[in-house]
Design a protein around this motif. Structure first.
Motif, mmCIF file in Angstrom:
data_model
loop_
_atom_site.group_PDB
_atom_site.id
_atom_site.type_symbol
_atom_site.label_atom_id
_atom_site.label_comp_id
_atom_site.label_asym_id
_atom_site.label_seq_id
_atom_site.Cartn_x
_atom_site.Cartn_y
_atom_site.Cartn_z
ATOM 1 N N ARG A 57 1.183 4.391 -2.702
ATOM 2 C CA ARG A 57 1.117 5.815 -2.374
ATOM 3 C C ARG A 57 2.339 6.555 -2.933
ATOM 4 O O ARG A 57 2.198 7.621 -3.546
ATOM 5 C CB ARG A 57 1.035 6.014 -0.858
ATOM 6 C CG ARG A 57 0.882 7.499 -0.504
ATOM 7 C CD ARG A 57 0.937 7.730 0.990
ATOM 8 N NE ARG A 57 -0.242 7.220 1.658
ATOM 9 C CZ ARG A 57 -0.210 6.443 2.745
ATOM 10 N NH1 ARG A 57 0.932 6.088 3.272
ATOM 11 N NH2 ARG A 57 -1.324 6.032 3.302
ATOM 12 N N TYR B 243 -10.195 6.998 -1.394
ATOM 13 C CA TYR B 243 -11.071 6.742 -0.247
ATOM 14 C C TYR B 243 -10.416 7.233 1.041
ATOM 15 O O TYR B 243 -11.027 7.911 1.868
ATOM 16 C CB TYR B 243 -11.415 5.249 -0.133
ATOM 17 C CG TYR B 243 -12.444 4.985 0.942
ATOM 18 C CD1 TYR B 243 -13.808 5.042 0.654
ATOM 19 C CD2 TYR B 243 -12.058 4.724 2.264
ATOM 20 C CE1 TYR B 243 -14.759 4.848 1.637
ATOM 21 C CE2 TYR B 243 -13.003 4.524 3.246
ATOM 22 C CZ TYR B 243 -14.357 4.584 2.940
ATOM 23 O OH TYR B 243 -15.292 4.390 3.912
ATOM 24 N N GLN B 244 -9.132 6.907 1.189
ATOM 25 C CA GLN B 244 -8.431 7.308 2.414
ATOM 26 C C GLN B 244 -8.341 8.836 2.512
ATOM 27 O O GLN B 244 -8.502 9.408 3.583
ATOM 28 C CB GLN B 244 -7.020 6.694 2.460
ATOM 29 C CG GLN B 244 -6.365 6.863 3.827
ATOM 30 C CD GLN B 244 -4.977 6.270 3.909
ATOM 31 O OE1 GLN B 244 -4.257 6.211 2.903
ATOM 32 N NE2 GLN B 244 -4.574 5.848 5.100
ATOM 33 N N HIS B 245 -8.119 9.470 1.376
ATOM 34 C CA HIS B 245 -8.019 10.926 1.347
ATOM 35 C C HIS B 245 -9.339 11.586 1.776
ATOM 36 O O HIS B 245 -9.358 12.543 2.534
ATOM 37 C CB HIS B 245 -7.618 11.375 -0.062
ATOM 38 C CG HIS B 245 -7.431 12.858 -0.182
ATOM 39 N ND1 HIS B 245 -7.806 13.555 -1.301
ATOM 40 C CD2 HIS B 245 -6.937 13.776 0.676
ATOM 41 C CE1 HIS B 245 -7.553 14.838 -1.114
ATOM 42 N NE2 HIS B 245 -7.024 15.001 0.070
ATOM 43 N N LEU C 174 -14.297 -1.288 3.275
ATOM 44 C CA LEU C 174 -14.029 0.022 3.889
ATOM 45 C C LEU C 174 -15.325 0.742 4.242
ATOM 46 O O LEU C 174 -15.409 1.495 5.208
ATOM 47 C CB LEU C 174 -13.197 0.897 2.937
ATOM 48 C CG LEU C 174 -11.750 0.456 2.723
ATOM 49 C CD1 LEU C 174 -11.125 1.232 1.567
ATOM 50 C CD2 LEU C 174 -10.929 0.655 3.999
ATOM 51 N N TYR D 10 0.838 -1.205 0.000
ATOM 52 C CA TYR D 10 0.000 0.000 0.000
ATOM 53 C C TYR D 10 0.878 1.262 0.000
ATOM 54 O O TYR D 10 0.608 2.223 -0.735
ATOM 55 C CB TYR D 10 -0.959 -0.006 1.195
ATOM 56 C CG TYR D 10 -1.964 1.123 1.129
ATOM 57 C CD1 TYR D 10 -2.880 1.190 0.080
ATOM 58 C CD2 TYR D 10 -1.983 2.125 2.091
ATOM 59 C CE1 TYR D 10 -3.788 2.240 -0.007
ATOM 60 C CE2 TYR D 10 -2.901 3.176 2.011
ATOM 61 C CZ TYR D 10 -3.802 3.224 0.960
ATOM 62 O OH TYR D 10 -4.694 4.258 0.870
ATOM 63 N N HIS E 47 -10.412 9.730 5.652
ATOM 64 C CA HIS E 47 -9.431 9.718 6.746
ATOM 65 C C HIS E 47 -9.388 8.402 7.521
ATOM 66 O O HIS E 47 -9.583 8.374 8.735
ATOM 67 C CB HIS E 47 -9.691 10.887 7.705
ATOM 68 C CG HIS E 47 -9.858 12.191 6.991
ATOM 69 N ND1 HIS E 47 -8.812 12.818 6.347
ATOM 70 C CD2 HIS E 47 -10.957 12.946 6.751
ATOM 71 C CE1 HIS E 47 -9.252 13.916 5.768
ATOM 72 N NE2 HIS E 47 -10.545 14.020 5.987
ATOM 73 N N VAL E 48 -9.180 7.323 6.805
ATOM 74 C CA VAL E 48 -9.091 6.004 7.432
ATOM 75 C C VAL E 48 -7.623 5.704 7.732
ATOM 76 O O VAL E 48 -6.732 6.194 7.039
ATOM 77 C CB VAL E 48 -9.654 4.934 6.467
ATOM 78 C CG1 VAL E 48 -9.738 3.591 7.146
ATOM 79 C CG2 VAL E 48 -11.010 5.350 5.956
ATOM 80 N N SER E 49 -7.363 4.886 8.774
ATOM 81 C CA SER E 49 -5.973 4.561 9.135
ATOM 82 C C SER E 49 -5.339 3.661 8.075
ATOM 83 O O SER E 49 -6.029 2.961 7.328
ATOM 84 C CB SER E 49 -5.953 3.820 10.475
ATOM 85 O OG SER E 49 -6.559 2.559 10.320
ATOM 86 N N ASP E 50 -3.996 3.659 8.057
ATOM 87 C CA ASP E 50 -3.267 2.782 7.135
ATOM 88 C C ASP E 50 -3.570 1.313 7.435
ATOM 89 O O ASP E 50 -3.568 0.473 6.538
ATOM 90 C CB ASP E 50 -1.753 3.022 7.252
ATOM 91 C CG ASP E 50 -1.313 4.235 6.434
ATOM 92 O OD1 ASP E 50 -2.156 4.800 5.708
ATOM 93 O OD2 ASP E 50 -0.127 4.609 6.538
ATOM 94 N N LYS F 208 -6.418 0.010 8.486
ATOM 95 C CA LYS F 208 -7.705 -0.319 7.856
ATOM 96 C C LYS F 208 -7.528 -0.471 6.329
ATOM 97 O O LYS F 208 -8.108 -1.367 5.719
ATOM 98 C CB LYS F 208 -8.714 0.801 8.176
ATOM 99 C CG LYS F 208 -10.114 0.545 7.673
ATOM 100 C CD LYS F 208 -10.961 -0.170 8.695
ATOM 101 C CE LYS F 208 -12.367 -0.414 8.157
ATOM 102 N NZ LYS F 208 -13.152 -1.259 9.038
ATOM 103 N N MET F 209 -6.710 0.415 5.750
ATOM 104 C CA MET F 209 -6.474 0.336 4.307
ATOM 105 C C MET F 209 -5.781 -0.986 3.960
ATOM 106 O O MET F 209 -6.063 -1.600 2.931
ATOM 107 C CB MET F 209 -5.604 1.518 3.826
ATOM 108 C CG MET F 209 -6.231 2.896 3.976
ATOM 109 S SD MET F 209 -7.915 3.064 3.327
ATOM 110 C CE MET F 209 -7.697 2.632 1.604
#
Lengths: 227, 291
Positions: free
Chosen positions: B51, B129-131, B185, B47, B134-137, B139-140
């Motif tokens: 990024r 989605y994370q952007h 997610l 992941y 605001h989910v933690s790494d 969870k990603m």
């Protein structure tokens, strides 16, 4: 097939077969030569020849010969690195008989004068196969330490090699035997479950009737491509 | 992997009362004989690499052939200028998919997911989605395991290479993987995950692999966009309670039979479809390597 064959590998694009596979072919050829490459004559066949420039296959092969790995960001600039490190190279097209569409023939000369001629194919997904070594058939994928012994076709050489491996407790995973003609030149290709000791390879080289011993080690070599 | 169908993973998850990703993670631990930490960190590294690849996009770069490049930047500019109608989230997904596809064509470092040609789909969906949410790494990373589980079953039951199954096997699979991860997610359970995947794959069945001049550029880069956008709509549908009428494992087998029925000219040979159009033939003539 494991999870990281599906998500991964991290690699320099654009193609796992034409780029990542080509880097691996170069890398394995360099390891088989067992010394830095001074001169490389490279002949591209089939799809490698037709789409090699667009896929960076040429730069990928040189990167591999300089011991870069498939995720090395210097792969696009490998020609400049070759100039800097004193590797002279040339590319040409070729029509190889009965070869896989993604095949390459490389004629290599090392800095200490060792020669190696290799035909290898990229099978897709970064997997490769070495098809020929020094003009004789071979068939291995580079995932195991591999011992290639070229000898005169006469009784006893297979026994010499296999008893040496038994003595060193090296288990043989696969074993192939080819020859050009009766009493001519023969080649023995052995994929092993662990590394073959260097001194045993030197010992083999000195035996009568053995022309050449080539070895693919998977151990990290010290002389990598300078960063 | 020791699972040969999505149904087996779902049954194991329901029986053991564990999330889908957890079953996939534990299977990886036993298959590769690694600890939970090793397996998790390896996936987290994938992941992170996605990024870094996204962040290192160069909007000025063109591929060696000159066919692709700069489009991700154009898309980003259009979004900033408020010219797009598909919304902020979708806009970012589109831009990211283009950027990754172009980076791949320009010999930058990417993560094959599942292939290099389809490397833009998962990061486009997941990073966006994370952007936005605001989910933690961590969870990603769990979503990555979810996606990888789906991909592994597809590899087992069908194929992932364009040369074997056409583009449906590459972009279609990537889209199914991303859709499943996205459903997780969004709070989906095992059923929503596999149905999101099935809906995504169904929508791309039959997609052929017809790259111009045999290069991973045209139409591959833009097909990463449709794969990513399709993953988002499929996850939305699954989370709305919509199910695939054809069970997910059967959809995968359908993809396989379609792939086998496709002629070779439409499986990465650069001989049919878009690659055989007069313009493509013209381009190919100019590009053919002179080795």
């Amino acid at each position: 097939m494991n999870l990281f064959d599906i998500v991964g590998p991290v690699m320099v694009g654009p193609s796992s077969s034409h780029t990542a596979g080509a880097v691996r072919i170069g890398h394995i050829a360099r390891r088989l030569l067992n010394e830095p490459v001074k001169e490389a004559e490279i002949f591209l066949h089939g799809s490698f020849r037709a789409t090699g420039k667009g896929h960076g296959t040429d730069r990928a092969l040189i990167a591999g010969l300089l011991e870069m790995r498939t995720d090395d960001e210097r792969i696009p600039d490998s020609f400049a690195w070759a100039d800097k490190l004193g590797l002279a190279y040339s590319f040409a097209g070729i029509e190889l008989q009965d070869a896989h569409p993604n095949s390459v023939l490389m004629k290599l000369t090392g800095t200490k004068g060792r020669h190696l001629e290799i035909v290898a194919a990229s099978l897709g997904g970064g997997r490769i196969k070495v098809c020929e070594i020094d003009g004789l058939e071979a068939n291995f994928c580079g995932d195991y330490p591999t011992l290639i012994v070229r000898n005169q076709d006469q009784p006893g050489h297979v026994a010499e090699v296999t008893s040496m491996l038994a003595h060193k407790s090296v288990n043989i995973a696969t074993m192939q035997l080819y020859r050009d003609k009766r009493g001519g030149s023969a080649v023995l290709v052995l994929e092993c479950d662990k590394e073959v000791p260097r001194e045993s390879i030197k010992w083999l080289e000195k035996l009568e009737g053995i022309y050449k011993v080539t070895y693919l080690s998977l151990e990290d070599v010290e002389e990598g491509c300078p960063a | 992997m020791s699972f040969h169908s999505l149904k087996e993973i779902v049954s194991a998850a329901e029986r053991q009362k564990k999330p889908f990703y957890r079953v996939v993670l534990e299977d990886d631990m036993s298959e590769r004989m690694v600890s939970e930490e090793e397996s998790f960190l390896a996936m987290q590294a994938m992941y992170s690499a996605m990024r870094s690849a996204d962040e290192s996009y160069d909007g000025e770069m063109k591929s060696a052939s000159g066919l692709v490049g700069k489009d991700g930047q154009k898309m980003e500019e259009a979004i900033k200028a408020g010219k797009t109608i598909s919304g902020g989230f979708m806009g970012e997904v589109m831009a990211r998919a283009l950027k990754m596809g172009e980076s791949n064509a320009c010999m930058k470092r990417i993560v094959a997911a599942p292939t290099a040609g389809s490397c833009g789909v998962m990061p486009a969906v997941f990073l966006t989605y994370q952007h936005f949410f605001h989910v933690s790494d961590e969870k990603m990373t769990e979503a990555m395991f979810t996606a990888a589980g789906i991909g592994t079953v597809i590899a087992e039951r069908a194929f992932l290479a364009g040369a074997t199954g056409g583009c449906q096997a590459e972009i279609g699979s990537a889209s199914a993987m991303a859709a499943g991860g996205l459903a997780y997610l969004m709070g989906g359970g095992s059923q929503e995950i596999v149905h999101a995947g099935a809906i995504a794959l169904k929508s791309l069945l039959g997609l052929v692999c017809d790259p111009v001049a045999g290069l991973v550029e045209v139409p591959c880069v833009k097909r990463n966009v449709i794969g990513a956008v399709n993953a988002v709509t499929s996850a939305d549908m699954a989370m709305a309670g919509i199910v695939s009428r054809i069970p997910p494992d059967e959809v995968i087998l359908a993809m396989r039979s379609i792939g086998m029925a496709l002629p070779c000219s439409l499986k990465e040979t650069g001989e049919g479809g878009l690659a055989a159009t007069p313009s493509a033939v013209e381009i190919t003539k100019k590009l053919i390597s002179d080795f």
